[in-house]
Every structure is written in structure tokens, then in C-alpha cells.
Design a protein around this motif. Structure first.
Motif, mmCIF file in Angstrom:
data_model
loop_
_atom_site.group_PDB
_atom_site.id
_atom_site.type_symbol
_atom_site.label_atom_id
_atom_site.label_comp_id
_atom_site.label_asym_id
_atom_site.label_seq_id
_atom_site.Cartn_x
_atom_site.Cartn_y
_atom_site.Cartn_z
ATOM 1 N N PRO A 130 34.122 27.041 51.653
ATOM 2 C CA PRO A 130 34.277 28.393 51.102
ATOM 3 C C PRO A 130 35.545 28.493 50.259
ATOM 4 O O PRO A 130 36.589 27.932 50.612
ATOM 5 C CB PRO A 130 34.362 29.280 52.351
ATOM 6 N N LEU A 131 35.461 29.204 49.151
ATOM 7 C CA LEU A 131 36.580 29.297 48.221
ATOM 8 C C LEU A 131 37.573 30.380 48.639
ATOM 9 O O LEU A 131 37.190 31.529 48.877
ATOM 10 C CB LEU A 131 36.080 29.647 46.824
ATOM 11 N N PRO A 132 38.861 30.051 48.714
ATOM 12 C CA PRO A 132 39.861 31.115 48.819
ATOM 13 C C PRO A 132 39.869 31.915 47.516
ATOM 14 O O PRO A 132 39.371 31.449 46.486
ATOM 15 C CB PRO A 132 41.170 30.352 49.026
ATOM 16 N N VAL A 133 40.438 33.097 47.557
ATOM 17 C CA VAL A 133 40.365 34.016 46.422
ATOM 18 C C VAL A 133 41.765 34.457 46.002
ATOM 19 O O VAL A 133 42.588 34.821 46.856
ATOM 20 C CB VAL A 133 39.528 35.263 46.773
ATOM 21 N N VAL A 134 42.033 34.424 44.700
ATOM 22 C CA VAL A 134 43.258 34.995 44.144
ATOM 23 C C VAL A 134 42.882 36.268 43.398
ATOM 24 O O VAL A 134 42.020 36.255 42.510
ATOM 25 C CB VAL A 134 43.978 34.016 43.206
ATOM 26 N N ALA A 136 41.273 33.986 35.896
ATOM 27 C CA ALA A 136 40.169 33.029 35.776
ATOM 28 C C ALA A 136 40.670 31.593 35.757
ATOM 29 O O ALA A 136 39.921 30.661 36.086
ATOM 30 C CB ALA A 136 39.364 33.310 34.507
ATOM 31 N N ALA A 137 41.948 31.388 35.400
ATOM 32 C CA ALA A 137 42.501 30.032 35.394
ATOM 33 C C ALA A 137 42.471 29.420 36.786
ATOM 34 O O ALA A 137 42.317 28.204 36.932
ATOM 35 C CB ALA A 137 43.932 30.059 34.859
ATOM 36 N N TYR A 138 42.598 30.251 37.818
ATOM 37 C CA TYR A 138 42.497 29.725 39.179
ATOM 38 C C TYR A 138 41.094 29.197 39.438
ATOM 39 O O TYR A 138 40.901 28.123 40.017
ATOM 40 C CB TYR A 138 42.852 30.807 40.190
ATOM 41 N N ALA A 139 40.092 29.972 39.020
ATOM 42 C CA ALA A 139 38.706 29.540 39.214
ATOM 43 C C ALA A 139 38.414 28.258 38.450
ATOM 44 O O ALA A 139 37.624 27.418 38.896
ATOM 45 C CB ALA A 139 37.746 30.652 38.789
ATOM 46 N N SER A 140 39.047 28.079 37.302
ATOM 47 C CA SER A 140 38.770 26.900 36.483
ATOM 48 C C SER A 140 39.227 25.603 37.151
ATOM 49 O O SER A 140 38.812 24.526 36.758
ATOM 50 C CB SER A 140 39.433 27.048 35.107
ATOM 51 N N THR A 141 40.080 25.709 38.197
ATOM 52 C CA THR A 141 40.505 24.502 38.908
ATOM 53 C C THR A 141 39.428 23.992 39.855
ATOM 54 O O THR A 141 39.498 22.850 40.314
ATOM 55 C CB THR A 141 41.770 24.779 39.740
ATOM 56 N N GLY A 142 38.447 24.842 40.188
ATOM 57 C CA GLY A 142 37.431 24.484 41.158
ATOM 58 C C GLY A 142 37.835 24.750 42.592
ATOM 59 O O GLY A 142 37.028 24.592 43.514
ATOM 60 N N ASN A 143 39.080 25.207 42.804
ATOM 61 C CA ASN A 143 39.606 25.411 44.145
ATOM 62 C C ASN A 143 39.647 26.867 44.578
ATOM 63 O O ASN A 143 39.915 27.152 45.758
ATOM 64 C CB ASN A 143 41.023 24.839 44.244
ATOM 65 N N TYR A 144 39.422 27.790 43.658
ATOM 66 C CA TYR A 144 39.558 29.213 43.951
ATOM 67 C C TYR A 144 38.464 30.023 43.262
ATOM 68 O O TYR A 144 37.865 29.576 42.275
ATOM 69 C CB TYR A 144 40.902 29.752 43.433
ATOM 70 N N ALA A 145 38.262 31.233 43.775
ATOM 71 C CA ALA A 145 37.605 32.288 43.011
ATOM 72 C C ALA A 145 38.699 33.236 42.547
ATOM 73 O O ALA A 145 39.775 33.303 43.152
ATOM 74 C CB ALA A 145 36.587 33.028 43.880
ATOM 75 N N GLY A 146 38.446 33.955 41.474
ATOM 76 C CA GLY A 146 39.428 34.903 40.951
ATOM 77 C C GLY A 146 38.831 36.293 40.813
ATOM 78 O O GLY A 146 37.648 36.434 40.490
ATOM 79 N N VAL A 147 39.641 37.309 41.050
ATOM 80 C CA VAL A 147 39.201 38.696 40.921
ATOM 81 C C VAL A 147 40.278 39.487 40.193
ATOM 82 O O VAL A 147 41.462 39.428 40.561
ATOM 83 C CB VAL A 147 38.939 39.343 42.299
ATOM 84 N N ALA A 148 39.882 40.219 39.155
ATOM 85 C CA ALA A 148 40.772 41.138 38.449
ATOM 86 C C ALA A 148 40.398 42.561 38.834
ATOM 87 O O ALA A 148 39.241 42.957 38.715
ATOM 88 C CB ALA A 148 40.663 40.940 36.941
ATOM 89 N N GLU A 165 27.642 35.595 50.528
ATOM 90 C CA GLU A 165 26.804 35.471 49.336
ATOM 91 C C GLU A 165 27.374 34.475 48.329
ATOM 92 O O GLU A 165 26.622 33.686 47.724
ATOM 93 C CB GLU A 165 26.659 36.847 48.684
ATOM 94 N N PHE A 166 28.682 34.501 48.142
ATOM 95 C CA PHE A 166 29.314 33.643 47.134
ATOM 96 C C PHE A 166 30.082 32.471 47.740
ATOM 97 O O PHE A 166 30.777 31.763 47.012
ATOM 98 C CB PHE A 166 30.259 34.481 46.271
ATOM 99 N N ASN A 167 29.954 32.262 49.043
ATOM 100 C CA ASN A 167 30.655 31.194 49.746
ATOM 101 C C ASN A 167 32.162 31.289 49.523
ATOM 102 O O ASN A 167 32.820 30.351 49.056
ATOM 103 C CB ASN A 167 30.145 29.822 49.306
ATOM 104 N N LEU A 168 32.706 32.454 49.888
ATOM 105 C CA LEU A 168 34.136 32.714 49.772
ATOM 106 C C LEU A 168 34.790 32.652 51.145
ATOM 107 O O LEU A 168 34.169 32.934 52.166
ATOM 108 C CB LEU A 168 34.375 34.101 49.155
ATOM 109 N N ASP A 169 36.060 32.307 51.157
ATOM 110 C CA ASP A 169 36.827 32.245 52.392
ATOM 111 C C ASP A 169 37.514 33.593 52.610
ATOM 112 O O ASP A 169 38.586 33.860 52.062
ATOM 113 C CB ASP A 169 37.863 31.124 52.299
ATOM 114 N N ALA A 170 36.900 34.443 53.421
ATOM 115 C CA ALA A 170 37.381 35.807 53.617
ATOM 116 C C ALA A 170 38.724 35.864 54.331
ATOM 117 O O ALA A 170 39.408 36.895 54.298
ATOM 118 C CB ALA A 170 36.346 36.613 54.400
ATOM 119 N N ASP A 171 39.114 34.777 54.987
ATOM 120 C CA ASP A 171 40.390 34.749 55.688
ATOM 121 C C ASP A 171 41.540 34.283 54.806
ATOM 122 O O ASP A 171 42.694 34.266 55.253
ATOM 123 C CB ASP A 171 40.305 33.832 56.915
ATOM 124 N N HIS A 172 41.228 33.895 53.579
ATOM 125 C CA HIS A 172 42.269 33.387 52.689
ATOM 126 C C HIS A 172 42.159 34.060 51.316
ATOM 127 O O HIS A 172 41.632 33.491 50.356
ATOM 128 C CB HIS A 172 42.193 31.864 52.576
#
Length: 331
Positions: A73-77, A97-109, A140-147
Motif C-alpha cells: 500500500p502506498l503512503p500518501v503525501v 505529483a512529483a512524489y507519485a512519480s517516484t513510485g513510492n507515494y500517492a499525492g493529494v493536493a 480501493e486505491f491500495n493506500l497506506d492509511a496509517d502513513h
């Protein structure tokens, strides 16, 4: 190299022209511009409603990597824009979005209602609703809700600090969105040049002798009349042990939000044993010019607290970098 440039550009320039606390709106990137910049590596989902209505301010932009680093699951910035609580736009923080482009995060504005529409505490209610929306869609999006980590500049830095310090404060939760039963607690936060105490002047000199129009606009009146609201809107009010790690980044020559706001909040957190890291950018004004060094520290901070990547993060002052002009970038 291109990816490294994007991360540097976003991390060390959180306060661009449209994000100043002055509230002056500038030109924000269009979907086409965001697509051109990030589309090859990132799924772009703009204008996602989180409040169950069509209010354009109560929407978020969501960025997912097209190629994930692994199946975890992806952590989110999360990024919160500035603008004196009366201006700015989430498109101005599309650099998340630069965080998401690393493949290690999802990003939210984050978009939130401004003070010309509603007064405090609507702004923090909206930001908390976004955190709950992320949790509500984590499976739904395989996100890490704890991070979930948050960063914001200026007025956005103020809201970022509040999210960090009030994750379980019932009075500030509000009832926005469909996931009100979920927690709004986050894992860590980075506050760039945001105010910490709304009951004291943000500026210096003659400007400090009268109420700040940005603050009175937020709380709905003068400090004399709305002192309780100003206290309730102050991150310093909620300092206590057990809050998530907070990094405070502030320029020593900031003429819009006095550097003393950063020093006061950092000292108060450390006094109660709460994790706080103050990064002084020596010689910088209201806009961060910390260069690669600041970029590396912020990246380490999120990697440590959201991905468990061990790091020793320096808190030594960073001298202002004059080779870039953050006031002209990310417009």
C-alpha cells in the motif's frame, strides 16, 4: 536526473507567487500543463469531490504512480496551498505529483473553502475531511492509511500544523464528507513558514500595531472581539505530548510571518517531549530558498516517517540559496 529536479523544485519552493499569505492569486497550471509535466509517470485525477457536493473549493486532486515501486500500500503525501486563507488554489501545489512519480507515494493536493465564503473553523474541517477521504478510499486505491504525511506553506503551513496537532480533537473534526467515522490523524507534517499563534502579530514594525487583515478575515472580526476564535485557530494551543513528528521550515528574514512563530512552536513542542525539528533557513524571506540541502532533509523526513527508511536528519541552519528564485516557480 529529471525526477531529482522535480523533487528539488517542489520541495524547496513551497511558497510560489500564488501561495503567499498576501492572498494574491496568480496563474495556476492547467490540466494540460500538469499532464505535460507528470502524465508520463503519474495517473492524474483532478477535481475529486470529498464533501459530497459540487463546491469547487471542496475538491482535491489525486495523483497515483503509473508504475509502483512494489505491491505494498502506498503512503500518501498531502499538500495544502497558501494564500492568506482567502486566496490560492490547489493547482498551485500540483508539484506534489512529483512524489507519485517516484513510485513510492500517492499525492493529494487539497482545496478548502476560503474566508470570503466561510469563517474558521471551516478550513480545518475541510482539511480533516480530505484525510478521512483518503482513509475511506485506501482499500480501493491500495493506500497506506496509517502513513499519511502533510505539507503546506504559509496559510497552508498553519493548517498543516493544525492537522498534525489536532488529530483527535473532537471539536475540530467537523461533519464534512461521508467518512466522519474515520480518523483524521496523520503520521507526520512539514510546515513551511506558517503562523503558530494567531493572537500575536504575524508581521513586524508598524504592521504589528494593528490587526492583520488575513487573520481577521479568517476568524470573522478583530482580535479584541474574536480572541477566543484566534486562540482556537492557533496551533500553539494544541501542543501536547504524543503528537506526530512535525518539521518546521522558516526563513529568518520572513517579513510576512515572523520567524519567531517557528521558534515559539518548536520550543513549546520540545518542552512537552513532542517530536519537532526546526529547520532555520538563514537569510530567507517568506519563500524558502534552501536548495538541495533542504530538499534532501524533507525527502528524508517523509521517507523516515512514511516508509520507515532510516535517516539522521540534520537540524543545522541552512544558508539561503541565491541561485533559484522560488517566488517565480510553480506558477
Amino acid at each position: 536526473m529529471f525526477l531529482r529536479f522535480l523533487l528539488v523544485l517542489f520541495l524547496v519552493t513551497p511558497v510560489s507567487g500564488q501561495d503567499k499569505i498576501s492572498g494574491q492569486d496568480k496563474k495556476f497550471p492547467t490540466f494540460e500543463e500538469i499532464e505535460k509535466r507528470y502524465g508520463s509517470e503519474v495517473e492524474i485525477h483532478l477535481d475529486q469531490p470529498y464533501a459530497g457536493n459540487s463546491n469547487p473549493r471542496q475538491m482535491l486532486d489525486f495523483y497515483l504512480p503509473k508504475k509502483r515501486a512494489d505491491d505494498k500500500p502506498l503512503p500518501v503525501v498531502v499538500a495544502i496551498h497558501g494564500g492568506a486563507w482567502r486566496g490560492g488554489d490547489r493547482k498551485g501545489t500540483s508539484g506534489v505529483a512529483a512524489y507519485a512519480s517516484t513510485g513510492n507515494y500517492a499525492g493529494v493536493a487539497v482545496g478548502y473553502r476560503l474566508s470570503d465564503e466561510v469563517k474558521w473553523p471551516a478550513q480545518i474541517h475541510d482539511c480533516k475531511a480530505v484525510i478521512r477521504w483518503i482513509r475511506g478510499h485506501a482499500k480501493e486505491f491500495n493506500l497506506d492509511a496509517d502513513h499519511i504525511g502533510v505539507q503546506g506553506s504559509s496559510a497552508g503551513g498553519h493548517l498543516t500544523s493544525l492537522l498534525c496537532l489536532t488529530g483527535d480533537i473532537t471539536e475540530l473534526e467537523g461533519s464534512v464528507g461521508e467518512f466522519t467515522q474515520l480518523s483524521s490523524r496523520i503520521a507526520c507534517a512539514v510546515n513551511y513558514c506558517g503562523p503558530s499563534d494567531m493572537t500575536v502579530p504575524l508581521m513586524q514594525g508598524e504592521a504589528a500595531l494593528k490587526d492583520d487583515p488575513a487573520v481577521t478575515g479568517l476568524i470573522g472580526g478583530s482580535l479584541k472581539v474574536k480572541l477566543d476564535a484566534a486562540k482556537a485557530a492557533s496551533p500553539i494551543t494544541y501542543v501536547r505530548a504524543g503528537t506526530p513528528p512535525l518539521m518546521i521550515v522558516h526563513g529568518t528574514l520572513d517579513q510576512r510571518v515572523n520567524y519567531s512563530h517557528a521558534v515559539t512552536l518548536d520550543a513549546a513542542l520540545k518542552k512537552v517531549g513532542a517530536p519537532s525539528t526546526l529547520i532555520e533557513v538563514t537569510g530567507s524571506g517568506h519563500g524558502i530558498q534552501g536548495g538541495q540541502e533542504l530538499s534532501d532533509r524533507v525527502r528524508q523526513f517523509f521517507d523516515l516517517h512514511l516508509r520507515g527508511v532510516k535517516a539522521e536528519i540534520s537540524d543545522k541552519p541552512i544558508p539561503v540559496q541565491t541561485s533559484t528564485s522560488p517566488q517565480k516557480q510553480d506558477k
